[in-house]
Write a protein that holds these residues in place. Structure first.
Motif, short mmCIF file in Angstrom:
data_model
loop_
_atom_site.label_atom_id
_atom_site.label_comp_id
_atom_site.label_asym_id
_atom_site.label_seq_id
_atom_site.Cartn_x
_atom_site.Cartn_y
_atom_site.Cartn_z
N TYR A 59 38.53 36.68 36.12
CA TYR A 59 39.63 35.92 36.73
C TYR A 59 39.37 34.43 36.57
O TYR A 59 38.26 33.94 36.71
CB TYR A 59 39.73 36.28 38.21
CG TYR A 59 40.74 35.47 38.99
CD1 TYR A 59 42.08 35.85 39.04
CD2 TYR A 59 40.35 34.31 39.68
CE1 TYR A 59 43.01 35.11 39.74
CE2 TYR A 59 41.28 33.56 40.38
CZ TYR A 59 42.60 33.96 40.42
OH TYR A 59 43.53 33.22 41.13
N ASP A 63 45.47 32.32 37.52
CA ASP A 63 45.95 33.63 37.08
C ASP A 63 46.81 34.28 38.16
O ASP A 63 46.58 34.10 39.37
CB ASP A 63 44.76 34.56 36.77
CG ASP A 63 44.08 34.21 35.47
OD1 ASP A 63 44.73 33.56 34.62
OD2 ASP A 63 42.90 34.58 35.30
N ILE A 86 45.29 41.27 38.56
CA ILE A 86 43.91 41.66 38.89
C ILE A 86 43.78 43.18 38.88
O ILE A 86 44.60 43.90 39.45
CB ILE A 86 43.50 41.10 40.26
CG1 ILE A 86 43.47 39.57 40.22
CG2 ILE A 86 42.13 41.64 40.69
CD1 ILE A 86 43.15 38.93 41.56
N SER A 88 37.43 45.38 39.48
CA SER A 88 36.82 44.28 40.25
C SER A 88 35.86 44.83 41.29
O SER A 88 34.77 44.28 41.51
CB SER A 88 37.91 43.45 40.92
OG SER A 88 38.77 42.86 39.95
N VAL A 126 40.70 40.49 35.49
CA VAL A 126 42.13 40.41 35.19
C VAL A 126 42.43 41.30 33.98
O VAL A 126 41.71 41.28 32.98
CB VAL A 126 42.54 38.95 34.89
CG1 VAL A 126 43.98 38.89 34.36
CG2 VAL A 126 42.40 38.09 36.14
#
Length: 316
Positions: free
Chosen positions: A41, A45, A50, A55, A69
């Motif tokens: 990221y 953004d 995401i 993540s 992302v």
């Protein structure tokens, strides 16, 4: 009656770069449905990009707050341009004659291309060089009739007006002039634009013009419209009087010997083979049209699309 899709797929040789809507995949990152990859990221953004699962896994592995992302390929609107050869010879023959009506075949091919572009949510443009107001008053340079592929109302105009235009006064070198005109237009055609060239190619354009189109990364598709009996080959007649029609509408009668008919057959078949081979040598697969029947015309375009898909899978 067979049930089938009303349009063939527009299969590009490469990913397109164009307007950010539609159904064709480009090389440009943007809003779309196909995942192009992932990256860390960065400030600015869109939060909606995401990948929360990725993540979370990365954050757990590193014991820090990490955000990944998901990047996607932008969905692009295909742009299609139909270039019609309107030399006087392309006006042969009226539909009531037993030979191929090139105006009807051109119209069937153009309508099939237009419907397919609409099905792909694309734009359709049109070009010819038939605009000579008084062809009997001496030779003059025709003005290009150009309608760019940037309007959603253009497909209707192409089908109902441009393809049925009755004039066939374009000069012998009109295809060379037309493609040259496209290269000199302000803005020009974007890379990946499908350029369908509808012609019998009995008067071929300058050979370098094809390379000019390919260098600009246009998706060149020649549509070869020829009578299957009298132009692709020749019947084995001998000592028979045969009517020959010219572009002015006149008819003359010629008596051919069996040997002369054989020579014409060999010459026509050699000319066609060299034409097709010439296209393939520059990496272009033509579409061959020898009928004005809409279903059969569709079949030819569908076969072309299937061949392109096969070639792409093979990495050609």
């Amino acid at each position: 009656m067979r049930l089938r899709e009303p349009a063939f797929p527009l299969v590009p040789r490469r990913r397109l770069v164009g307007l950010a809507f539609g159904s064709m995949q480009s090389a440009r990152r943007g809003t779309g449905s196909d995942v192009a990859g992932s990256r860390p990221y960065r400030s600015g953004d869109d939060v909606s990009t995401i990948d929360w699962n990725a993540s979370a896994r990365l954050s757990a592995a590193r014991d820090t707050d990490e955000f990944i992302v998901r990047e996607r390929f932008a969905d692009e609107a295909p742009r299609v341009v139909i270039l019609c050869d309107r030399r006087p010879e392309m006006a042969l023959f009226p539909r009531e004659f037993p030979w191929l009506s090139k105006p009807e075949a051109m119209r069937a091919a153009g309508e099939t291309i237009t419907d397919s572009a609409v099905a792909s949510r694309g734009y359709v443009g049109y070009l010819d060089l038939a605009n000579v107001a008084n062809p009997d008053e001496g030779e003059r340079t025709p003005e290009p009739f150009w309608r760019p592929a940037n309007s959603q109302t253009q497909p209707w105009r192409v089908k109902e007006s441009h393809l049925v235009y009755p004039n066939f006064f374009a000069p012998p070198d009109n295809l060379t002039r037309a493609i040259t005109y496209l290269t000199t237009m302000r803005g020009g055609l974007t890379p990946g634009t499908f350029l369908f060239v509808l012609s019998d190619f009995l008067v071929p354009p300058q050979s370098q013009i094809w390379m000019t189109a390919l260098e600009r990364r246009w998706d060149l598709v020649p549509v070869v419209i020829q009578d299957p009996v009298w132009e692709q080959t020749f019947p084995g007649i001998g000592a028979v009087v045969v009517p020959f029609a010219d572009s002015s509408g006149g008819v003359s009668y010629v008596r051919l010997s069996r040997a002369e008919a054989g020579e014409r057959k060999a010459a026509n078949e050699r000319r066609r083979a060299e034409l097709i081979q010439g296209f393939r040598e520059i990496g272009v697969e033509p579409v061959s049209i020898s009928t004005s029947d809409r279903e059969l015309v569709f079949d030819e375009f569908a076969s072309w699309a299937e061949q392109r898909l096969y070639n792409r899978r093979r990495g050609w």
